[in-house]
Write a protein that holds these residues in place. Structure first.
Motif, PDB file in Angstrom:
ATOM      1  N   CYS A  53      23.966  22.304 -45.479  1.00 53.98           N
ATOM      2  CA  CYS A  53      25.365  22.304 -45.914  1.00 53.98           C
ATOM      3  C   CYS A  53      25.426  22.095 -47.424  1.00 53.98           C
ATOM      4  O   CYS A  53      24.587  21.389 -47.995  1.00 53.98           O
ATOM      5  CB  CYS A  53      26.149  21.179 -45.237  1.00 53.98           C
ATOM      6  SG  CYS A  53      26.346  21.366 -43.457  1.00 53.98           S
ATOM      7  N   GLY A  54      26.422  22.684 -48.056  1.00 49.12           N
ATOM      8  CA  GLY A  54      26.635  22.460 -49.480  1.00 49.12           C
ATOM      9  C   GLY A  54      25.450  22.885 -50.315  1.00 49.12           C
ATOM     10  O   GLY A  54      24.882  23.967 -50.143  1.00 49.12           O
ATOM     11  N   ALA A  85      25.769  24.702 -35.344  1.00 49.64           N
ATOM     12  CA  ALA A  85      26.208  23.549 -34.556  1.00 49.64           C
ATOM     13  C   ALA A  85      27.404  23.874 -33.664  1.00 49.64           C
ATOM     14  O   ALA A  85      27.503  23.363 -32.544  1.00 49.64           O
ATOM     15  CB  ALA A  85      26.559  22.386 -35.480  1.00 49.64           C
ATOM     16  N   TYR A  86      28.308  24.722 -34.156  1.00 46.70           N
ATOM     17  CA  TYR A  86      29.561  24.922 -33.441  1.00 46.70           C
ATOM     18  C   TYR A  86      29.901  26.386 -33.155  1.00 46.70           C
ATOM     19  O   TYR A  86      30.778  26.657 -32.342  1.00 46.70           O
ATOM     20  CB  TYR A  86      30.727  24.332 -34.246  1.00 46.70           C
ATOM     21  CG  TYR A  86      30.523  22.900 -34.645  1.00 46.70           C
ATOM     22  CD1 TYR A  86      30.513  21.887 -33.682  1.00 46.70           C
ATOM     23  CD2 TYR A  86      30.329  22.546 -35.970  1.00 46.70           C
ATOM     24  CE1 TYR A  86      30.329  20.563 -34.050  1.00 46.70           C
ATOM     25  CE2 TYR A  86      30.144  21.229 -36.340  1.00 46.70           C
ATOM     26  CZ  TYR A  86      30.137  20.238 -35.377  1.00 46.70           C
ATOM     27  OH  TYR A  86      29.944  18.947 -35.743  1.00 46.70           O
ATOM     28  N   PRO A 106      26.111  15.089 -41.056  1.00 52.57           N
ATOM     29  CA  PRO A 106      26.396  15.225 -39.622  1.00 52.57           C
ATOM     30  C   PRO A 106      26.270  16.657 -39.103  1.00 52.57           C
ATOM     31  O   PRO A 106      25.738  16.885 -38.020  1.00 52.57           O
ATOM     32  CB  PRO A 106      27.838  14.719 -39.499  1.00 52.57           C
ATOM     33  CG  PRO A 106      28.053  13.841 -40.694  1.00 52.57           C
ATOM     34  CD  PRO A 106      27.232  14.450 -41.781  1.00 52.57           C
ATOM     35  N   THR A 107      26.758  17.633 -39.850  1.00 56.84           N
ATOM     36  CA  THR A 107      26.750  19.006 -39.355  1.00 56.84           C
ATOM     37  C   THR A 107      25.339  19.563 -39.288  1.00 56.84           C
ATOM     38  O   THR A 107      24.985  20.268 -38.336  1.00 56.84           O
ATOM     39  CB  THR A 107      27.647  19.894 -40.238  1.00 56.84           C
ATOM     40  OG1 THR A 107      28.950  19.307 -40.315  1.00 56.84           O
ATOM     41  CG2 THR A 107      27.761  21.291 -39.667  1.00 56.84           C
ATOM     42  N   ARG A 114      21.510  20.909 -31.490  1.00 55.50           N
ATOM     43  CA  ARG A 114      21.855  22.038 -30.625  1.00 55.50           C
ATOM     44  C   ARG A 114      20.675  23.007 -30.504  1.00 55.50           C
ATOM     45  O   ARG A 114      20.385  23.515 -29.417  1.00 55.50           O
ATOM     46  CB  ARG A 114      23.071  22.764 -31.203  1.00 55.50           C
ATOM     47  CG  ARG A 114      23.595  23.862 -30.282  1.00 55.50           C
ATOM     48  CD  ARG A 114      24.821  24.500 -30.874  1.00 55.50           C
ATOM     49  NE  ARG A 114      25.382  25.495 -29.972  1.00 55.50           N
ATOM     50  CZ  ARG A 114      26.048  26.567 -30.381  1.00 55.50           C
ATOM     51  NH1 ARG A 114      26.242  26.766 -31.672  1.00 55.50           N
ATOM     52  NH2 ARG A 114      26.533  27.428 -29.528  1.00 55.50           N
ATOM     53  N   ALA A 115      19.976  23.251 -31.617  1.00 52.88           N
ATOM     54  CA  ALA A 115      18.815  24.142 -31.571  1.00 52.88           C
ATOM     55  C   ALA A 115      17.723  23.576 -30.655  1.00 52.88           C
ATOM     56  O   ALA A 115      17.089  24.311 -29.887  1.00 52.88           O
ATOM     57  CB  ALA A 115      18.271  24.348 -32.982  1.00 52.88           C
ATOM     58  N   ARG A 116      17.554  22.266 -30.731  1.00 53.27           N
ATOM     59  CA  ARG A 116      16.533  21.637 -29.894  1.00 53.27           C
ATOM     60  C   ARG A 116      16.894  21.739 -28.415  1.00 53.27           C
ATOM     61  O   ARG A 116      16.024  21.992 -27.568  1.00 53.27           O
ATOM     62  CB  ARG A 116      16.373  20.176 -30.324  1.00 53.27           C
ATOM     63  CG  ARG A 116      15.093  19.511 -29.848  1.00 53.27           C
ATOM     64  CD  ARG A 116      14.925  18.166 -30.511  1.00 53.27           C
ATOM     65  NE  ARG A 116      13.695  17.529 -30.113  1.00 53.27           N
ATOM     66  CZ  ARG A 116      13.280  16.350 -30.557  1.00 53.27           C
ATOM     67  NH1 ARG A 116      14.012  15.692 -31.447  1.00 53.27           N
ATOM     68  NH2 ARG A 116      12.149  15.823 -30.140  1.00 53.27           N
ATOM     69  N   ARG A 117      18.175  21.558 -28.104  1.00 49.48           N
ATOM     70  CA  ARG A 117      18.610  21.701 -26.711  1.00 49.48           C
ATOM     71  C   ARG A 117      18.389  23.125 -26.198  1.00 49.48           C
ATOM     72  O   ARG A 117      18.161  23.324 -25.000  1.00 49.48           O
ATOM     73  CB  ARG A 117      20.100  21.337 -26.577  1.00 49.48           C
ATOM     74  CG  ARG A 117      20.399  19.856 -26.722  1.00 49.48           C
ATOM     75  CD  ARG A 117      21.787  19.528 -26.206  1.00 49.48           C
ATOM     76  NE  ARG A 117      22.841  20.267 -26.875  1.00 49.48           N
ATOM     77  CZ  ARG A 117      23.485  19.836 -27.952  1.00 49.48           C
ATOM     78  NH1 ARG A 117      23.167  18.654 -28.496  1.00 49.48           N
ATOM     79  NH2 ARG A 117      24.449  20.560 -28.499  1.00 49.48           N
TER      80      ARG A 117
END
Length: 351
Positions: A53-54, A85-86, A106-107, A114-117
């Motif tokens: 991010c950023g 993530a979203y 956080p993001t 999420r990638a790990r899941r």
């Protein structure tokens, strides 16, 4: 409510200290990367996705370009952490590498979770030890030990670029020019680049009083232009944009007037097309400054190998953002949190 720790009220602000400390932080990133088992860390990805991010996303964009060049048989992408993530689905069978200075974004951490899941192998390049990111990713490479003391991060960016270039150099899978000699001299080149400060300070004072500023760069310095625009918006709110130099002609050029400043990065690789664009910019009535290793640049920088050039070319633009903030009577460290109408956005950033 977010609050900046230990704020300073006058020059030198923390950001200035961080810019001047970059030779040492770059050297540390190189030492830490050299001491790591980088080949084992990266593995043999079938597909590689870099995220952040950023400022860290700009580093991820840079890393994706460099990794694609040294591993041409591996598909490499940079995807914003929010989208991983979203939003868009995580690419199947990918190795996902998150980039963060603090390791607490956080993001970015959400993207790695999420990638790990989804069964992806997750990696992290983090600027500090003991972060949340280390618990989220399968493997973490810590590239530093000093927190960037300004919220307008500077040393975190150059160390991220340095570490990603060093990892790519050690992971190279095809015959071609090596980055190793340039990497060994990189800290010295950054030190030499700091000598541009007084010239950039004079330029920043002029730019600060214009209505907007546009940064232009080609090749990997297109990313430098994006990072420079982000920095000057963070430090003082001067409206800023970054473009590839050629892309700027295809529409955005038509909005130029005498209230705009243009900062054009010029390299040794520039040819007749670049010179023609520079002439067109001069004819536009905008204020045009050129920075880079080209003999045609008004502010000259040390020559650097192409893949490492963005580590050098961002330094004068960090100074530019810093001194533009001073000229506009803004504290460059605090991301404008002294303005109530902007505070909610900054609070959302940190939560």
């Amino acid at each position: 409510m977010v609050a900046f720790p230990d704020p300073r009220r006058r020059h030198p602000f923390h950001m200035h200290e961080m810019i001047l400390g970059q030779p040492a932080s770059v050297a540390e990133a190189l030492q830490r990367t050299a001491a790591a088992d980088v080949r084992s860390f990266l593995g043999r990805p079938g597909r590689l996705v870099l995220t952040g991010c950023g400022t860290s996303f700009h580093a991820a964009m840079y890393g994706a370009r460099v990794f694609q060049e040294v591993m041409p048989s591996v598909p490499v992408l940079a995807i914003q952490a929010y989208d991983l993530a979203y939003g868009s689905s995580v690419p199947a069978n990918a190795t996902v590498l998150g980039v963060s200075h603090s390791g607490s974004t956080p993001t970015t951490n959400g993207a790695l979770r999420r990638a790990r899941r989804r069964g992806c192998r997750t990696l992290a390049v983090c600027g500090l030890p003991g972060s949340v990111m280390e618990r989220v990713a399968d493997h973490t490479l810590v590239i530093g030990s000093t927190h960037d003391h300004s919220w307008a991060n500077t040393m975190s960016y150059t160390t991220q670029l340095t570490a990603l270039a060093a990892i790519a150099s050690q992971s190279k899978s095809h015959v071609g020019p090596s980055m190793e000699p340039s990497l060994r001299g990189l800290a010295r080149s950054v030190e030499k680049t700091l000598g541009c400060e007084s010239r950039v300070r004079r330029l920043a004072t002029r730019i600060a009083h214009h209505a907007r500023v546009t940064f232009l760069g080609t090749d990997l310095d297109e990313i430098t232009a994006l990072e420079a625009a982000l920095k000057i918006r963070e430090t003082c709110g001067l409206p800023a944009s970054g473009y590839h130099t050629e892309q700027f002609l295809h529409g955005p050029y038509l909005s130029i007037d005498d209230r705009e400043s243009i900062v054009m990065l010029r390299s040794r690789d520039d040819g007749p097309r670049s010179a023609a664009i520079a002439r067109a910019l001069e004819a536009s009535r905008a204020t045009v400054a050129t920075i880079g290793e080209s003999t045609r640049a008004k502010i000259r920088l040390p020559a650097m190998s192409r893949l490492l050039r963005p580590i050098i070319s961002i330094v004068p633009l960090q100074f530019l953002a810093y001194y533009a903030a001073l000229a506009r009577r803004a504290n460059p460290d605090i991301m404008r949190t002294d303005i109530p109408r902007l505070r909610a956005g900054v609070e959302a950033l940190f939560h």
